[in-house]
Enzyme design. Structure first.
Site, PDB file in Angstrom:
ATOM      1  N   HIS A  32       0.870  -1.186   0.000  1.00  0.00           N
ATOM      2  CA  HIS A  32       0.000   0.000   0.000  1.00  0.00           C
ATOM      3  C   HIS A  32       0.904   1.232   0.000  1.00  0.00           C
ATOM      4  O   HIS A  32       1.655   1.457   0.948  1.00  0.00           O
ATOM      5  CB  HIS A  32      -0.886  -0.064   1.247  1.00  0.00           C
ATOM      6  CG  HIS A  32      -1.848   1.062   1.411  1.00  0.00           C
ATOM      7  ND1 HIS A  32      -3.145   1.014   0.950  1.00  0.00           N
ATOM      8  CD2 HIS A  32      -1.705   2.271   2.007  1.00  0.00           C
ATOM      9  CE1 HIS A  32      -3.765   2.140   1.265  1.00  0.00           C
ATOM     10  NE2 HIS A  32      -2.916   2.924   1.903  1.00  0.00           N
ATOM     11  N   MET A  36       1.029  11.612  -0.688  1.00  0.00           N
ATOM     12  CA  MET A  36       0.476  12.822  -0.057  1.00  0.00           C
ATOM     13  C   MET A  36       1.121  14.052  -0.672  1.00  0.00           C
ATOM     14  O   MET A  36       2.337  14.070  -0.887  1.00  0.00           O
ATOM     15  CB  MET A  36       0.768  12.811   1.441  1.00  0.00           C
ATOM     16  CG  MET A  36       0.291  11.560   2.139  1.00  0.00           C
ATOM     17  SD  MET A  36       0.779  11.596   3.871  1.00  0.00           S
ATOM     18  CE  MET A  36       0.164  10.006   4.399  1.00  0.00           C
ATOM     19  N   HIS A  66      -2.454   4.717  -2.962  1.00  0.00           N
ATOM     20  CA  HIS A  66      -3.489   5.485  -2.270  1.00  0.00           C
ATOM     21  C   HIS A  66      -3.157   6.965  -2.445  1.00  0.00           C
ATOM     22  O   HIS A  66      -2.275   7.489  -1.772  1.00  0.00           O
ATOM     23  CB  HIS A  66      -3.509   5.079  -0.782  1.00  0.00           C
ATOM     24  CG  HIS A  66      -4.486   5.831   0.043  1.00  0.00           C
ATOM     25  ND1 HIS A  66      -4.474   5.787   1.433  1.00  0.00           N
ATOM     26  CD2 HIS A  66      -5.521   6.649  -0.279  1.00  0.00           C
ATOM     27  CE1 HIS A  66      -5.447   6.543   1.907  1.00  0.00           C
ATOM     28  NE2 HIS A  66      -6.095   7.087   0.887  1.00  0.00           N
ATOM     29  N   MET A  68      -3.624  10.545  -1.834  1.00  0.00           N
ATOM     30  CA  MET A  68      -4.218  11.575  -0.973  1.00  0.00           C
ATOM     31  C   MET A  68      -3.755  12.917  -1.526  1.00  0.00           C
ATOM     32  O   MET A  68      -2.972  13.637  -0.915  1.00  0.00           O
ATOM     33  CB  MET A  68      -3.755  11.364   0.477  1.00  0.00           C
ATOM     34  CG  MET A  68      -4.386  10.133   1.109  1.00  0.00           C
ATOM     35  SD  MET A  68      -3.536   9.601   2.608  1.00  0.00           S
ATOM     36  CE  MET A  68      -2.263   8.586   1.869  1.00  0.00           C
ATOM     37  N   MET A 138     -11.471   5.247   5.348  1.00  0.00           N
ATOM     38  CA  MET A 138     -10.414   5.717   6.250  1.00  0.00           C
ATOM     39  C   MET A 138     -10.904   5.624   7.696  1.00  0.00           C
ATOM     40  O   MET A 138     -11.975   6.122   8.036  1.00  0.00           O
ATOM     41  CB  MET A 138     -10.040   7.170   5.938  1.00  0.00           C
ATOM     42  CG  MET A 138      -9.330   7.386   4.612  1.00  0.00           C
ATOM     43  SD  MET A 138      -7.852   6.387   4.369  1.00  0.00           S
ATOM     44  CE  MET A 138      -6.810   6.929   5.734  1.00  0.00           C
ATOM     45  N   ASP A 176      -8.322   1.509   6.373  1.00  0.00           N
ATOM     46  CA  ASP A 176      -6.955   2.039   6.470  1.00  0.00           C
ATOM     47  C   ASP A 176      -6.850   3.017   7.637  1.00  0.00           C
ATOM     48  O   ASP A 176      -7.566   4.011   7.682  1.00  0.00           O
ATOM     49  CB  ASP A 176      -6.640   2.765   5.148  1.00  0.00           C
ATOM     50  CG  ASP A 176      -5.223   3.307   5.061  1.00  0.00           C
ATOM     51  OD1 ASP A 176      -4.404   3.027   5.948  1.00  0.00           O
ATOM     52  OD2 ASP A 176      -4.950   4.016   4.073  1.00  0.00           O
TER      53      ASP A 176
HETATM   54  C1  DX5 Z   1      -2.780   7.458   6.475  1.00  0.00           C
HETATM   55  C2  DX5 Z   1      -2.392   6.440   5.444  1.00  0.00           C
HETATM   56  C3  DX5 Z   1      -2.323   5.071   5.989  1.00  0.00           C
HETATM   57  C4  DX5 Z   1      -1.339   4.898   7.099  1.00  0.00           C
HETATM   58  C5  DX5 Z   1      -1.669   3.637   7.837  1.00  0.00           C
HETATM   59  O1  DX5 Z   1      -3.051   8.662   5.872  1.00  0.00           O
HETATM   60  O2  DX5 Z   1      -3.311   6.418   4.382  1.00  0.00           O
HETATM   61  O3  DX5 Z   1      -2.120   4.095   4.971  1.00  0.00           O
HETATM   62  O4  DX5 Z   1      -0.020   4.858   6.665  1.00  0.00           O
HETATM   63  O5  DX5 Z   1      -0.775   3.527   8.872  1.00  0.00           O
HETATM   64  P1  DX5 Z   1      -1.145   2.917  10.289  1.00  0.00           P
HETATM   65  O6  DX5 Z   1      -1.510   1.500  10.055  1.00  0.00           O
HETATM   66  O7  DX5 Z   1       0.107   3.103  11.041  1.00  0.00           O
HETATM   67  O8  DX5 Z   1      -2.303   3.708  10.836  1.00  0.00           O
HETATM   68 ZN    ZN Z   2      -3.260   4.683   3.004  1.00  0.00          ZN
END
Ligand code: DX5
Ligand code: ZN
Length: 222
Positions: A32, A36, A66, A68, A138, A176
């Site tokens: 994954h 960002m 993913h 963001m 989320m 997630d």
């Molecule tokens: C948060 C991310 C997640 C995060 C998950 O914005 O999208 O994928 O890295 O990490 P944990 O499992 O540490 O919450």
């Molecule tokens: Zn994520």
């Protein structure tokens, strides 16, 4: 059986391929890859060139990207070329452009995921459930790894599961944020298919055992 997606945001980024490889060897099904942009979320991670290198190092892994970011469609081709199998964008990032964003991701040859932040009512994406391959719920505010799981998430997953079942859709559901064996079990009971875990797996003394436990969680057996 739940699938386990390792969020590599929690890896030692100077040793990304080795760290990611360890979790694949421990049984993780998916890498994954959290992107960002410092605009859609208040943090910056990494982009397509990093995925290109990781794909070269670990060519057989399944890569879920993913996004963001504020303009997912603009960068979809870059991530497809870098090796993404599935690209997930945020519903909130593309008001009025959900359909064209899905079409753009499909056109570059990737499977499509749509993600919703904790404050977005799940019903808002019901119209898109048959147009995407996956819904990512989320369970933290996106932006950072290592946050605490938000307890409202399982009921949100259950509502999506009920709607998919009612319409006989096979859209995958993923969660997630703050996932470990306890919160993962709550989400599996609610009907999730894929569990994303970052901090929990990278900090684990025995990631193989934790992944085995996560794999054993499932909707049917709860
Ligand atoms: C948060 C991310 C997640 C995060 C998950 O914005 O999208 O994928 O890295 O990490 P944990 O499992 O540490 O919450
Ligand atoms: Zn994520």
């Amino acid at each position: 059986m739940s699938k386990v997606a390792a969020s590599i945001l929690s890896a030692d980024l100077a040793n990304l391929a080795a760290d990611s490889g360890c979790l694949l060897n421990a049984g993780a099904d998916i890498l994954h890859f959290d992107v960002m942009d410092g605009h859609f979320v208040p943090n910056i991670s990494y982009g397509a060139p990093v995925l290109t290198c990781l794909k070269q190092a670990l060519p057989d892994a399944y890569y879920e990207v993913h996004l963001m970011i504020s303009e997912p469609a603009r960068y979809a081709a870059d991530f497809a070329k870098a090796g993404a199998d599935l690209i997930t964008f945020h519903y909130e990032a593309v008001p009025g452009r959900v359909g064209e964003t899905i079409d753009t991701i499909r056109a570059v040859g990737c499977k499509v995921g749509i993600s919703i932040k904790p404050g977005t009512p799940v019903e808002e994406i019901f119209d898109w459930l048959d147009k995407v391959d996956l819904v990512l719920v989320m369970s933290v505010e996106p932006g950072f790894g290592g946050q605490s799981f938000m307890p409202a998430a399982p009921e949100r997953i259950a509502a999506l599961r009920r709607e998919c079942d009612r319409r006989a859709l096979h859209t995958l559901l993923e969660v997630d944020g703050g996932i470990n064996t306890v919160t993962g079990a709550q989400c599996a009971a609610a009907g999730v298919d894929w569990l994303v875990a970052g901090n929990f797996l990278f900090k684990a003394k025995d990631p193989e055992a934790e992944i085995r436990t996560l794999h054993g969680l499932s909707y049917q057996t709860m």
